[in-house]
Design a protein around this motif. Structure first.
Motif, short mmCIF file in Angstrom:
data_model
loop_
_atom_site.label_atom_id
_atom_site.label_comp_id
_atom_site.label_asym_id
_atom_site.label_seq_id
_atom_site.Cartn_x
_atom_site.Cartn_y
_atom_site.Cartn_z
N GLU A 1 -39.85 25.55 37.50
CA GLU A 1 -38.95 24.74 36.67
C GLU A 1 -37.54 24.80 37.22
O GLU A 1 -37.10 25.82 37.71
CB GLU A 1 -38.96 25.26 35.23
N SER A 2 -36.83 23.68 37.13
CA SER A 2 -35.41 23.66 37.48
C SER A 2 -34.68 22.87 36.40
O SER A 2 -35.23 21.91 35.85
CB SER A 2 -35.20 23.02 38.86
N PHE B 1 -26.90 21.17 26.42
CA PHE B 1 -28.06 20.33 26.75
C PHE B 1 -28.41 20.54 28.22
O PHE B 1 -27.52 20.61 29.07
CB PHE B 1 -27.75 18.85 26.53
N TYR B 2 -29.71 20.62 28.50
CA TYR B 2 -30.19 20.72 29.88
C TYR B 2 -31.36 19.77 30.02
O TYR B 2 -32.10 19.51 29.07
CB TYR B 2 -30.69 22.14 30.19
N VAL B 3 -31.54 19.24 31.22
CA VAL B 3 -32.74 18.46 31.52
C VAL B 3 -33.49 19.24 32.59
O VAL B 3 -32.88 19.73 33.55
CB VAL B 3 -32.42 17.01 31.95
N GLU C 1 -32.33 26.18 8.80
CA GLU C 1 -31.66 26.39 7.53
C GLU C 1 -32.08 25.22 6.65
O GLU C 1 -31.77 24.07 6.96
CB GLU C 1 -30.15 26.42 7.71
N GLU C 2 -32.84 25.53 5.59
CA GLU C 2 -33.36 24.52 4.68
C GLU C 2 -34.06 23.38 5.43
O GLU C 2 -33.80 22.20 5.21
CB GLU C 2 -32.26 23.99 3.77
N ASP C 3 -34.96 23.75 6.35
CA ASP C 3 -35.81 22.83 7.10
C ASP C 3 -35.06 21.91 8.06
O ASP C 3 -35.60 20.92 8.53
CB ASP C 3 -36.72 22.01 6.19
N VAL C 4 -33.83 22.24 8.39
CA VAL C 4 -33.08 21.54 9.43
C VAL C 4 -32.89 22.56 10.55
O VAL C 4 -32.50 23.70 10.30
CB VAL C 4 -31.71 21.03 8.93
N PHE C 5 -33.19 22.17 11.79
CA PHE C 5 -33.01 23.07 12.93
C PHE C 5 -31.62 22.87 13.50
O PHE C 5 -31.26 21.75 13.90
CB PHE C 5 -34.07 22.82 14.00
N TYR C 6 -30.83 23.93 13.52
CA TYR C 6 -29.47 23.91 14.08
C TYR C 6 -29.57 24.47 15.50
O TYR C 6 -29.75 25.67 15.69
CB TYR C 6 -28.51 24.72 13.21
N ALA C 7 -29.46 23.59 16.48
CA ALA C 7 -29.68 23.96 17.87
C ALA C 7 -28.41 24.46 18.54
O ALA C 7 -27.33 23.90 18.35
CB ALA C 7 -30.22 22.76 18.65
N THR C 8 -28.56 25.53 19.33
CA THR C 8 -27.48 26.02 20.17
C THR C 8 -27.72 25.65 21.62
O THR C 8 -26.78 25.50 22.39
CB THR C 8 -27.33 27.56 20.05
N GLU C 9 -29.01 25.50 22.00
CA GLU C 9 -29.39 25.08 23.35
C GLU C 9 -30.59 24.14 23.23
O GLU C 9 -31.51 24.41 22.45
CB GLU C 9 -29.75 26.25 24.24
N ILE C 10 -30.59 23.06 23.99
CA ILE C 10 -31.69 22.10 23.98
C ILE C 10 -32.07 21.79 25.42
O ILE C 10 -31.23 21.40 26.23
CB ILE C 10 -31.29 20.78 23.26
N TRP C 11 -33.34 22.02 25.75
CA TRP C 11 -33.89 21.70 27.07
C TRP C 11 -34.77 20.47 26.93
O TRP C 11 -35.77 20.49 26.22
CB TRP C 11 -34.72 22.85 27.63
N ILE C 12 -34.40 19.42 27.61
CA ILE C 12 -35.21 18.19 27.65
C ILE C 12 -36.19 18.39 28.80
O ILE C 12 -35.79 18.60 29.95
CB ILE C 12 -34.31 16.95 27.91
N LEU C 13 -37.48 18.35 28.50
CA LEU C 13 -38.50 18.66 29.49
C LEU C 13 -39.06 17.40 30.13
O LEU C 13 -39.32 16.41 29.47
CB LEU C 13 -39.62 19.46 28.85
N SER C 14 -39.27 17.48 31.41
CA SER C 14 -39.87 16.39 32.16
C SER C 14 -40.84 16.99 33.15
O SER C 14 -40.53 17.97 33.82
CB SER C 14 -38.75 15.63 32.88
N VAL C 15 -42.05 16.46 33.24
CA VAL C 15 -43.06 17.00 34.14
C VAL C 15 -43.26 16.03 35.30
O VAL C 15 -43.44 14.84 35.09
CB VAL C 15 -44.39 17.23 33.41
N SER C 16 -43.20 16.55 36.53
CA SER C 16 -43.43 15.70 37.70
C SER C 16 -44.70 16.09 38.39
O SER C 16 -45.15 17.17 38.35
CB SER C 16 -42.28 15.84 38.68
#
Length: 186
Positions: A148-149, A138-140, A171-186
């Motif tokens: 971007e940082s 997970f990243y923010v 896989e069968e309409d479920v996304f199996y995540a290996t990396e997730i970036w939580i985005l925030s705009v300033s």
């Protein structure tokens, strides 16, 4: 002169109408299926997403033949450095659900994204479940005018209506995540 322009406009309108109807003189099969589903009391599936996906993706490789959700086209995925994007709509203790963010590359090479408004009520059948495990990173991230940082984050940093971009697979309409970036705009 005005009659000529009017005739041309009417002619173009008629041609577009014929093209839009698929040059078919009979009823559209999908319409028959929806009518029979409604008659039998079965839940209706929205046809417009399926038609849009199949029309725009005939030549792209399919990784998820069984489901209606697919990772982004390779050139779009490379441009955003992710396999899929969405906006968080519901969070459970071990997964979350997103509404898809549509991404397009415009003629000038810039990216265009669109997602449903946070105030729009989206039925659960249109949400995509995202599953992760202990190995999922997970990243923010924060974007300052195009720069971007990212910092390490955890699942608890995720909140409803936050945009996310992810790497992984369906896989069968479920996304199996290996990396997730939580985005925030300033």
């Amino acid at each position: 002169m005005k009659m000529k322009k009017a005739a041309v406009i009417i002619g173009i309108g008629c041609m577009l109408n014929v093209l839009a109807s698929g040059c078919s003189s009979g009823p559209v099969p999908a319409a028959k299926e929806q009518e029979s589903a409604a008659d039998e009391g079965l839940p209706e599936e929205s046809d417009d997403t399926q038609q849009g996906e199949s029309a725009g993706s005939m030549n792209e490789p399919k990784e998820n033949h069984e489901g209606k959700w697919h990772v982004l086209e390779p050139e779009i995925a490379a441009a955003i450095d992710a396999d899929f994007m969405g906006k968080v709509r519901k969070i459970t203790e071990d997964s979350f659900f997103i509404a898809e963010t549509k991404v397009k590359i415009l003629d000038d090479g810039s990216l265009s994204t669109s997602s449903p408004s946070s105030s729009t009520d989206i039925p659960d059948s249109r949400l995509i479940q995202v599953v992760f495990d202990g190995n999922t990173q997970f990243y923010v991230g924060t974007s300052y005018g195009g720069e971007e940082s990212y910092e390490d984050a955890k699942f608890q940093d995720l909140e409803e209506h936050m945009p996310v971009k992810m790497k992984g697979m369906f896989e069968e309409d479920v996304f199996y995540a290996t990396e997730i970036w939580i985005l925030s705009v300033s």
